[in-house]
Design a protein around this motif. Sequence first.
Motif, PDB file in Angstrom:
ATOM      1  N   THR A  85      58.771  33.953  54.234  1.00 56.88           N
ATOM      2  CA  THR A  85      59.493  34.568  53.126  1.00 56.88           C
ATOM      3  C   THR A  85      58.591  35.617  52.478  1.00 56.88           C
ATOM      4  OG1 THR A  85      60.793  32.587  52.673  1.00 56.88           O
ATOM      5  CG2 THR A  85      60.595  34.191  50.890  1.00 56.88           C
ATOM      6  N   ILE A  86      59.116  36.826  52.315  1.00 59.48           N
ATOM      7  CA  ILE A  86      58.354  37.931  51.732  1.00 59.48           C
ATOM      8  C   ILE A  86      58.845  38.158  50.312  1.00 59.48           C
ATOM      9  CG2 ILE A  86      57.604  40.314  52.004  1.00 59.48           C
ATOM     10  CD1 ILE A  86      58.592  40.154  54.925  1.00 59.48           C
ATOM     11  N   LYS A  87      57.938  38.063  49.341  1.00 60.90           N
ATOM     12  CA  LYS A  87      58.300  38.286  47.945  1.00 60.90           C
ATOM     13  C   LYS A  87      57.814  39.660  47.490  1.00 60.90           C
ATOM     14  CE  LYS A  87      58.428  33.468  46.407  1.00 60.90           C
ATOM     15  NZ  LYS A  87      57.997  32.482  45.386  1.00 60.90           N
ATOM     16  N   THR A  88      58.662  40.326  46.740  1.00 60.49           N
ATOM     17  CA  THR A  88      58.270  41.587  46.109  1.00 60.49           C
ATOM     18  C   THR A  88      59.200  41.846  44.941  1.00 60.49           C
ATOM     19  OG1 THR A  88      57.665  43.896  46.542  1.00 60.49           O
ATOM     20  CG2 THR A  88      59.748  43.151  47.454  1.00 60.49           C
ATOM     21  N   VAL A  89      58.899  42.868  44.148  1.00 63.80           N
ATOM     22  CA  VAL A  89      59.737  43.194  42.997  1.00 63.80           C
ATOM     23  C   VAL A  89      60.976  43.937  43.468  1.00 63.80           C
ATOM     24  CG1 VAL A  89      57.806  43.250  41.382  1.00 63.80           C
ATOM     25  CG2 VAL A  89      58.461  45.336  42.596  1.00 63.80           C
ATOM     26  N   PHE A 131      53.475  38.419  50.246  1.00 64.19           N
ATOM     27  CA  PHE A 131      53.937  39.230  49.127  1.00 64.19           C
ATOM     28  C   PHE A 131      53.553  40.683  49.364  1.00 64.19           C
ATOM     29  CE2 PHE A 131      49.653  37.947  47.711  1.00 64.19           C
ATOM     30  CZ  PHE A 131      49.101  39.161  47.310  1.00 64.19           C
ATOM     31  N   VAL A 132      54.310  41.584  48.738  1.00 67.65           N
ATOM     32  CA  VAL A 132      54.024  43.023  48.770  1.00 67.65           C
ATOM     33  C   VAL A 132      53.931  43.506  47.332  1.00 67.65           C
ATOM     34  CG1 VAL A 132      54.830  45.305  49.476  1.00 67.65           C
ATOM     35  CG2 VAL A 132      55.258  43.328  50.959  1.00 67.65           C
ATOM     36  N   VAL A 133      52.780  44.074  46.948  1.00 64.34           N
ATOM     37  CA  VAL A 133      52.603  44.577  45.590  1.00 64.34           C
ATOM     38  C   VAL A 133      51.757  45.838  45.624  1.00 64.34           C
ATOM     39  CG1 VAL A 133      52.707  42.278  44.532  1.00 64.34           C
ATOM     40  CG2 VAL A 133      50.488  43.280  45.111  1.00 64.34           C
ATOM     41  N   ARG A 134      51.759  46.529  44.501  1.00 68.91           N
ATOM     42  CA  ARG A 134      50.827  47.630  44.289  1.00 68.91           C
ATOM     43  C   ARG A 134      49.655  47.097  43.489  1.00 68.91           C
ATOM     44  NH1 ARG A 134      51.977  53.884  42.569  1.00 68.91           N
ATOM     45  NH2 ARG A 134      49.836  54.460  42.026  1.00 68.91           N
ATOM     46  N   HIS A 135      48.489  47.053  44.112  1.00 66.47           N
ATOM     47  CA  HIS A 135      47.280  46.546  43.463  1.00 66.47           C
ATOM     48  C   HIS A 135      46.641  47.683  42.661  1.00 66.47           C
ATOM     49  CE1 HIS A 135      43.118  45.083  43.100  1.00 66.47           C
ATOM     50  NE2 HIS A 135      43.582  43.876  43.331  1.00 66.47           N
ATOM     51  N   PRO A 136      46.084  47.397  41.472  1.00 62.57           N
ATOM     52  CA  PRO A 136      45.512  48.473  40.650  1.00 62.57           C
ATOM     53  C   PRO A 136      44.286  49.137  41.263  1.00 62.57           C
ATOM     54  CG  PRO A 136      45.053  46.321  39.686  1.00 62.57           C
ATOM     55  CD  PRO A 136      46.043  46.105  40.785  1.00 62.57           C
ATOM     56  N   GLY A 137      43.646  48.507  42.245  1.00 66.87           N
ATOM     57  CA  GLY A 137      42.522  49.147  42.919  1.00 66.87           C
ATOM     58  C   GLY A 137      41.180  48.580  42.516  1.00 66.87           C
ATOM     59  N   PHE A 138      40.167  48.882  43.325  1.00 65.99           N
ATOM     60  CA  PHE A 138      38.804  48.415  43.097  1.00 65.99           C
ATOM     61  C   PHE A 138      37.922  49.582  42.659  1.00 65.99           C
ATOM     62  CE2 PHE A 138      39.934  45.416  46.747  1.00 65.99           C
ATOM     63  CZ  PHE A 138      40.305  44.392  45.893  1.00 65.99           C
ATOM     64  N   ASP A 139      36.953  49.286  41.803  1.00 61.44           N
ATOM     65  CA  ASP A 139      36.002  50.321  41.389  1.00 61.44           C
ATOM     66  C   ASP A 139      34.748  50.312  42.244  1.00 61.44           C
ATOM     67  OD1 ASP A 139      34.953  47.943  40.520  1.00 61.44           O
ATOM     68  OD2 ASP A 139      34.497  48.612  38.494  1.00 61.44           O
ATOM     69  N   ASP A 140      34.566  49.263  43.068  1.00 65.86           N
ATOM     70  CA  ASP A 140      33.337  49.130  43.838  1.00 65.86           C
ATOM     71  C   ASP A 140      33.543  48.034  44.870  1.00 65.86           C
ATOM     72  OD1 ASP A 140      30.372  47.998  44.241  1.00 65.86           O
ATOM     73  OD2 ASP A 140      30.211  50.003  43.376  1.00 65.86           O
ATOM     74  N   THR A 141      32.727  48.041  45.937  1.00 70.89           N
ATOM     75  CA  THR A 141      32.822  46.970  46.927  1.00 70.89           C
ATOM     76  C   THR A 141      32.473  45.615  46.307  1.00 70.89           C
ATOM     77  OG1 THR A 141      30.564  47.476  47.635  1.00 70.89           O
ATOM     78  CG2 THR A 141      32.365  48.410  48.933  1.00 70.89           C
ATOM     79  N   ASP A 142      31.705  45.600  45.206  1.00 71.90           N
ATOM     80  CA  ASP A 142      31.382  44.334  44.556  1.00 71.90           C
ATOM     81  C   ASP A 142      32.626  43.626  44.025  1.00 71.90           C
ATOM     82  OD1 ASP A 142      28.473  44.082  44.716  1.00 71.90           O
ATOM     83  OD2 ASP A 142      28.427  45.907  43.519  1.00 71.90           O
ATOM     84  N   ALA A 143      33.714  44.371  43.812  1.00 75.70           N
ATOM     85  CA  ALA A 143      34.953  43.752  43.345  1.00 75.70           C
ATOM     86  C   ALA A 143      35.536  42.799  44.388  1.00 75.70           C
ATOM     87  CB  ALA A 143      35.976  44.831  42.994  1.00 75.70           C
ATOM     88  N   LEU A 144      35.139  42.957  45.652  1.00 76.30           N
ATOM     89  CA  LEU A 144      35.625  42.065  46.712  1.00 76.30           C
ATOM     90  C   LEU A 144      35.129  40.640  46.519  1.00 76.30           C
ATOM     91  CD1 LEU A 144      35.161  44.413  49.802  1.00 76.30           C
ATOM     92  CD2 LEU A 144      37.319  43.762  48.716  1.00 76.30           C
ATOM     93  N   TYR A 145      34.028  40.462  45.797  1.00 72.10           N
ATOM     94  CA  TYR A 145      33.486  39.121  45.574  1.00 72.10           C
ATOM     95  C   TYR A 145      34.530  38.238  44.876  1.00 72.10           C
ATOM     96  CZ  TYR A 145      29.999  35.523  44.466  1.00 72.10           C
ATOM     97  OH  TYR A 145      29.305  34.340  44.378  1.00 72.10           O
TER      98      TYR A 145
END
Length: 578
Positions: free
Chosen positions: A46-50, A99-113
């Motif tokens: 099941t795929i959820k999105t807005v 799920f399918v969403v628009r993510h606000p984005g990362f400022d750095d690879t450290d955000a992957l932690y």
Amino acid sequence: MTEGTSTGRRELLAGASGIAASALAGCSERFWSHAENTAPEQIELTIKTVPADDDAVAAKIMSHLRENFQAAGIDALHEPIAEAELYRDVLLEGDYDVFVVRHPGFDDTDALYGMLHSQFVSDVGWQNPFHLSDVTVDDLLESQRTMTDGRDEVIVDLLEYLEETAPYTVVAFPHSLGAIRRELPASIIPQRSFEYVQVMSLEPSDGPRETPLEVGVYGEGLTDRLNPLIVDRSRIEGLTELVYDPLFRRLDDEYVPWLATDISWEESARTEATITLRDGVTWHDGTEFDADDVVFTHRFLADTSLGEIEGGLPAPRYRGRQAIVETVDRIDARTVRFSFGNTARRAAARSLTIPLFPEHIWEPRSEVVADRQTEALVVEDEDLVGSGLFEFVEVSPGSISLDPYDAHVFRTDDGSRPTVLEGFSQFSGIRFTVDPNPGAMIESLQEDTTDITATTIPPSVVETVQESESVRLVSSATDSFYMIGYNIHHPELGNPHFRRILSRLIDREYTVTELIDGYAEPAESFSSLVGIRDDEWDHRSEPVIPRFPGTDGEIDVDRVRSLFEDAGYQYENGVLLE
């Protein structure tokens, strides 16, 4: 990096991936043996999105994905739900398959932690919403966070390993599309606090205004529950940061002192930072800001119960950045010392951008009001008290008003103002007007009731803006991205080989050209495949995932079946079996 070092590292990562896949395959075999040889059924997702009214692009990506899943023999269902409910299901309850969403984005690879480390597997929010627990990922994330020399080599290993295991799929980086009335000489659509500052520092062609900057937004529930700590509600991007100030703001790649004036780093076995706080800062209710508020903020975000709940109850927002901090100590009323343990300065600095919260407002909200629930996480908080350049004035179902905080130190002491505030402000405050849909938002702009849009408009209304004489279109690159998330607790989605094939069943080029009308860039490099737009690292190979097994958005069924069969799956009458 030497040839020998590279090969050894890759062999280690490949081995770890193979062991994980073998273990998953064994689990699957044991499952069926315990089920007394019950015949396998079709794989169902099941795929959820807005809904399309809330995000037309997300809905189109979902439709494209579902069609390709179905062509591959998967019983793919669609469940459109309101944005607040989607965030609750995904970020709080873990109640989803895909799920399918628009993510606000990362400022750095450290955000992957925060996004992927198993430390957060039981947390809520954007901290590991996929429930991923992978020893190799943890090892690489920890190495990236602690290393200074050789960090790029570790990042390469991390990005290539994530391409192999595909805990989620990044599709494309959409442009920020918006509209501005022609009298306002802005070139960006504001979505972060300093972008509002940039726009408000520009004098309109018809002169400075004694009225607020009128900002158009659209969406459901944007004025509901303004609590800055929760994640299960739609929100106006940038609003929290306009009201609450941090110690430092990150502007491009520079950390600019805000509520701090000075920082002294000590890096040996442990990384520590001693920070001097700015004089003359007060909260919007007139209470003085001091070191106790800084200490409190980090203690509170780590555990909103302040020790009353066993194991603690972290705030859903800012957790990835706050978890970097080991301790914060008060030296005196204007000085604090942060300890980050074995963490490199670059990673540690991200925690200093967290908004600060007043102890006298939030400490009483540590009361436990339900099972693993505190007042801080359920309060509506429609009277925001921060220390920012703007103070909260009024909220209604259709608008939010912010007035200038005249007592802010940057308004009273020009000598201490960061250069980004030069020319600020040509407007008396900000008023957000909430429209039901993008068409209504553009209408308000054409009727001169708003100055600028802050919610990205869908490509479907671009032509309307371009044909208007009173407004103009603005398009710029952003760090945000459309992503497909997988719940690794699902019996099939726990298999990295299965996820990797799913990640190839979205035609990124087709999505950009046909579904987003060219207003985006497809994710094609290793870094963009995990949500980092710019790839600054020298990789040893080309990623496989972007190679769509088909043409013009339609999959080659025979090729896809071959991919699944090579991964150990079976078909029966065109149906992909569990």
